[in-house]
Design an enzyme around this catalytic site. Structure first.
Site, PDB file in Angstrom:
ATOM      1  N   THR A 144     -48.988  57.178  24.652  1.00 23.83           N
ATOM      2  CA  THR A 144     -50.116  56.638  23.888  1.00 23.83           C
ATOM      3  C   THR A 144     -50.571  55.312  24.475  1.00 23.83           C
ATOM      4  OG1 THR A 144     -50.737  55.684  21.750  1.00 23.83           O
ATOM      5  CG2 THR A 144     -48.400  55.814  22.193  1.00 23.83           C
ATOM      6  N   SER A 179     -46.455  49.543  16.068  1.00 29.16           N
ATOM      7  CA  SER A 179     -45.827  50.289  14.960  1.00 29.16           C
ATOM      8  C   SER A 179     -44.513  50.863  15.470  1.00 29.16           C
ATOM      9  CB  SER A 179     -46.738  51.436  14.493  1.00 29.16           C
ATOM     10  OG  SER A 179     -46.714  52.493  15.448  1.00 29.16           O
ATOM     11  N   TYR A 181     -43.801  53.983  15.352  1.00 28.79           N
ATOM     12  CA  TYR A 181     -44.206  55.166  16.131  1.00 28.79           C
ATOM     13  C   TYR A 181     -44.488  54.771  17.586  1.00 28.79           C
ATOM     14  CZ  TYR A 181     -47.753  57.992  18.395  1.00 28.79           C
ATOM     15  OH  TYR A 181     -48.465  58.670  19.338  1.00 28.79           O
ATOM     16  N   HIS A 182     -45.335  53.723  17.757  1.00 35.56           N
ATOM     17  CA  HIS A 182     -45.687  53.324  19.128  1.00 35.56           C
ATOM     18  C   HIS A 182     -44.444  52.828  19.883  1.00 35.56           C
ATOM     19  CE1 HIS A 182     -49.855  53.146  17.368  1.00 35.56           C
ATOM     20  NE2 HIS A 182     -50.118  53.722  18.527  1.00 35.56           N
ATOM     21  N   LYS A 185     -42.633  55.645  21.333  1.00 34.63           N
ATOM     22  CA  LYS A 185     -43.279  56.183  22.545  1.00 34.63           C
ATOM     23  C   LYS A 185     -42.939  55.333  23.769  1.00 34.63           C
ATOM     24  CE  LYS A 185     -46.146  59.227  21.900  1.00 34.63           C
ATOM     25  NZ  LYS A 185     -46.042  60.694  21.707  1.00 34.63           N
TER      26      LYS A 185
HETATM   27  N1  USQ Z   1     -58.797  52.237  11.604  1.00 31.61           N
HETATM   28  C1  USQ Z   1     -59.750  51.765  10.710  1.00 31.61           C
HETATM   29  N2  USQ Z   1     -59.988  52.505   9.603  1.00 31.61           N
HETATM   30  C2  USQ Z   1     -59.344  53.675   9.343  1.00 31.61           C
HETATM   31  C3  USQ Z   1     -58.373  54.157  10.254  1.00 31.61           C
HETATM   32  C4  USQ Z   1     -58.121  53.396  11.382  1.00 31.61           C
HETATM   33  O1  USQ Z   1     -60.365  50.724  10.914  1.00 31.61           O
HETATM   34  O2  USQ Z   1     -59.627  54.289   8.300  1.00 31.61           O
HETATM   35  C5  USQ Z   1     -58.527  51.479  12.841  1.00 31.61           C
HETATM   36  C6  USQ Z   1     -57.061  51.112  13.033  1.00 31.61           C
HETATM   37  O3  USQ Z   1     -56.740  49.921  12.333  1.00 31.61           O
HETATM   38  C7  USQ Z   1     -56.958  51.024  14.546  1.00 31.61           C
HETATM   39  C8  USQ Z   1     -57.991  52.042  15.058  1.00 31.61           C
HETATM   40  O4  USQ Z   1     -58.838  52.323  13.954  1.00 31.61           O
HETATM   41  O5  USQ Z   1     -57.343  49.748  14.971  1.00 31.61           O
HETATM   42  C9  USQ Z   1     -57.366  53.354  15.528  1.00 31.61           C
HETATM   43  O6  USQ Z   1     -56.599  53.889  14.468  1.00 31.61           O
HETATM   44  P1  USQ Z   1     -56.126  55.411  14.426  1.00 31.61           P
HETATM   45  O7  USQ Z   1     -55.526  55.648  13.070  1.00 31.61           O
HETATM   46  O8  USQ Z   1     -57.214  56.315  14.870  1.00 31.61           O
HETATM   47  O9  USQ Z   1     -55.042  55.423  15.596  1.00 31.61           O
HETATM   48  P2  USQ Z   1     -53.505  55.093  15.618  1.00 31.61           P
HETATM   49  O10 USQ Z   1     -52.918  54.873  14.284  1.00 31.61           O
HETATM   50  O11 USQ Z   1     -53.304  54.005  16.615  1.00 31.61           O
HETATM   51  O12 USQ Z   1     -52.864  56.429  16.164  1.00 31.61           O
HETATM   52  C10 USQ Z   1     -53.616  57.501  16.741  1.00 31.61           C
HETATM   53  C11 USQ Z   1     -52.753  58.749  16.751  1.00 31.61           C
HETATM   54  C12 USQ Z   1     -51.549  58.526  17.653  1.00 31.61           C
HETATM   55  C13 USQ Z   1     -52.018  58.084  19.033  1.00 31.61           C
HETATM   56  C14 USQ Z   1     -52.887  56.842  18.917  1.00 31.61           C
HETATM   57  C15 USQ Z   1     -53.485  56.398  20.213  1.00 31.61           C
HETATM   58  O13 USQ Z   1     -52.348  59.075  15.434  1.00 31.61           O
HETATM   59  O14 USQ Z   1     -50.798  59.729  17.733  1.00 31.61           O
HETATM   60  O15 USQ Z   1     -50.913  57.800  19.834  1.00 31.61           O
HETATM   61  O16 USQ Z   1     -53.998  57.156  18.038  1.00 31.61           O
HETATM   62  S1  USQ Z   1     -53.668  54.631  20.304  1.00 31.61           S
HETATM   63  O17 USQ Z   1     -54.398  54.180  19.101  1.00 31.61           O
HETATM   64  O18 USQ Z   1     -54.366  54.295  21.510  1.00 31.61           O
HETATM   65  O19 USQ Z   1     -52.321  54.077  20.267  1.00 31.61           O
END
Ligand code: USQ
Length: 382
Positions: A144, A179, A181-182, A185
């Site tokens: 990720t 997190s 989770y991260h 990874k």
């Molecule tokens: N966010 C909002 N509002 C929401 C949901 C999320 O503002 O309702 C924001 C979060 O705070 C974050 C961003 O959007 O800054 C991305 O959040 P996300 O929930 O889409 O992503 P994340 O929790 O980081 O995890 C997801 C996948 C995970 C993958 C990751 C890639 O669930 O499996 O590894 O995206 S990354 O984000 O690049 O780490």
């Protein structure tokens, strides 16, 4: 090629099985149904009801696809994994069999412990299975972009050359997870790098950003073959959530200031990336890392695009800045490099009004299944 997909029932897993199968590869699909069961238990099942893997494989075959072998079990059970290897003798393993949600991992101690145990022992078992069965097998692992966090320097593809006191060497790019989770990874990457160095395993680690999209070429818009699409706070990714929120008449839940930038990718491009990586393996002992994303957006930019498309379709979309339940930078520098997969041949599907329009129309078909209570519960990182 004999392809083993671990975590075949997840958002990306089944779509990956069909993608390889449609191209003539012999596919074995494995899952323990963790995510399907956990999302049901938390009261947030996927938007589109989908049958289990055995039924999906049957439908795939009935609609003209090749046979896909389905094996149900948990890869943290090493004996089970060895039996899977014995039956399918994989040449490439696509490893998605992980607890995939940052929010889930931050719910409470038991969820954090499960995430670490599941993700690390699963990856460890996979490395041992490759070594002990002597399989000449390439591991393609979903990492990720969140492993890197949001550093104040450009993010390279996995590796960084460092000059220190007049000498130079190459190291894994510094990681700082947001997190548990991260963090799991990051530790997976470290495990695989250890096994590449020590046992000569051939590994591709795909640092993927948040994925969006509901349908892929292979599902032919047939609901039973579509991905398990979650929109709730725990298992949904942000753009998928925003489209569902807009259709449900719920304000878009921008966390905090909304300046958080991430690298996004359409699910169709995830399939291309995994496929291209599988067709072109690295050499023995190599840990090859690609940043798997096609463009960057801030959360505010995504909300604006969803508002624009939603309003054109008559939804009257509103955005709300809710107090951020996560601990993350809300305004920051973000400049990742992501040329490796385009060099391999990736043809990106960028996020356009048309793509969003298609997502809105599909989601609208399932409007009555949207459970507004699961959209935001505020799982706090602190
Ligand atoms: N966010 C909002 N509002 C929401 C949901 C999320 O503002 O309702 C924001 C979060 O705070 C974050 C961003 O959007 O800054 C991305 O959040 P996300 O929930 O889409 O992503 P994340 O929790 O980081 O995890 C997801 C996948 C995970 C993958 C990751 C890639 O669930 O499996 O590894 O995206 S990354 O984000 O690049 O780490």
């Amino acid at each position: 090629m004999r392809v083993l997909v671990l975590g075949a029932d997840g958002y990306l897993g089944w779509a990956t099985c069909m993608h390889f199968s449609a191209r003539g590869h012999e596919v074995t699909a494995v899952d323990n149904y963790f995510r399907r069961n956990a999302s049901k238990k938390l009261g947030c099942p996927p938007l589109i009801p989908t049958p289990g893997l055995l039924r999906r494989a049957k439908i795939w075959k009935e609609t003209g696809g090749n046979a896909i072998r389905v094996l149900t079990g948990d890869i943290t059970d090493y004996e089970f994994l060895l039996s899977v290897f014995g039956r399918c003798r994989p040449e490439v393993v696509i490893h998605y069999a992980e607890q995939p949600s940052a929010a889930y991992s931050m719910m409470h101690r038991n969820a954090a412990a499960f995430t670490l145990q599941n993700n690390l022992v699963g990856t460890l078992n996979l490395a041992y299975a490759v070594k002990e069965t002597g399989a000449a097998c390439h591991i393609v692992k979903l990492g990720t972009m969140g492993e890197y966090g949001t550093p104040g320097i450009d993010i390279e593809e996995g590796w960084l050359e460092i000059e220190h006191k007049g000498r130079k060497d190459k190291f894994l790019f510094p990681r700082q997870a947001g997190s548990i989770y991260h963090t799991s990874k990051i530790q997976d990457t470290d495990l695989l790098w250890f096994f590449a160095r020590t046992w000569g395993l051939s590994v591709t680690d795909l640092m993927q950003g948040p994925v969006y999209g509901i349908s892929t070429e292979e599902d032919g818009m047939f609901p039973d073959l579509m991905p398990n699409f979650n929109y709730d706070e725990v298992f949904g990714t942000v753009l998928n959530r925003f489209v569902v929120q807009a259709v449900a008449g719920h304000p878009l839940t921008v966390y905090g200031k909304g300046g958080q930038v991430r690298g996004y990718i359409n699910i169709k491009d995830t399939l291309q990336c995994v496929y291209l990586s599988s067709m072109c393996p690295p050499g023995p002992g190599e840990l090859r890392i690609f940043n798997q994303m096609t463009e960057t957006f801030s959360v505010n930019e995504l909300a604006l695009m969803v508002e624009e498309t939603g309003n054109k379709l008559g939804y009257g979309v509103k955005t709300e800045h809710v107090e951020n339940p996560r601990v993350e930078q809300e305004e920051h520098y973000y400049n990742p490099k992501f040329t490796g997969l385009t060099d391999l041949g990736l043809k990106p599907h960028y996020l356009t009004g048309e793509v969003l329009d298609d997502m809105f129309r599909l989601v609208a078909n399932y409007k009555e299944r949207i459970n507004r209570n699961t959209i935001f519960r505020g799982i706090r990182w602190r």
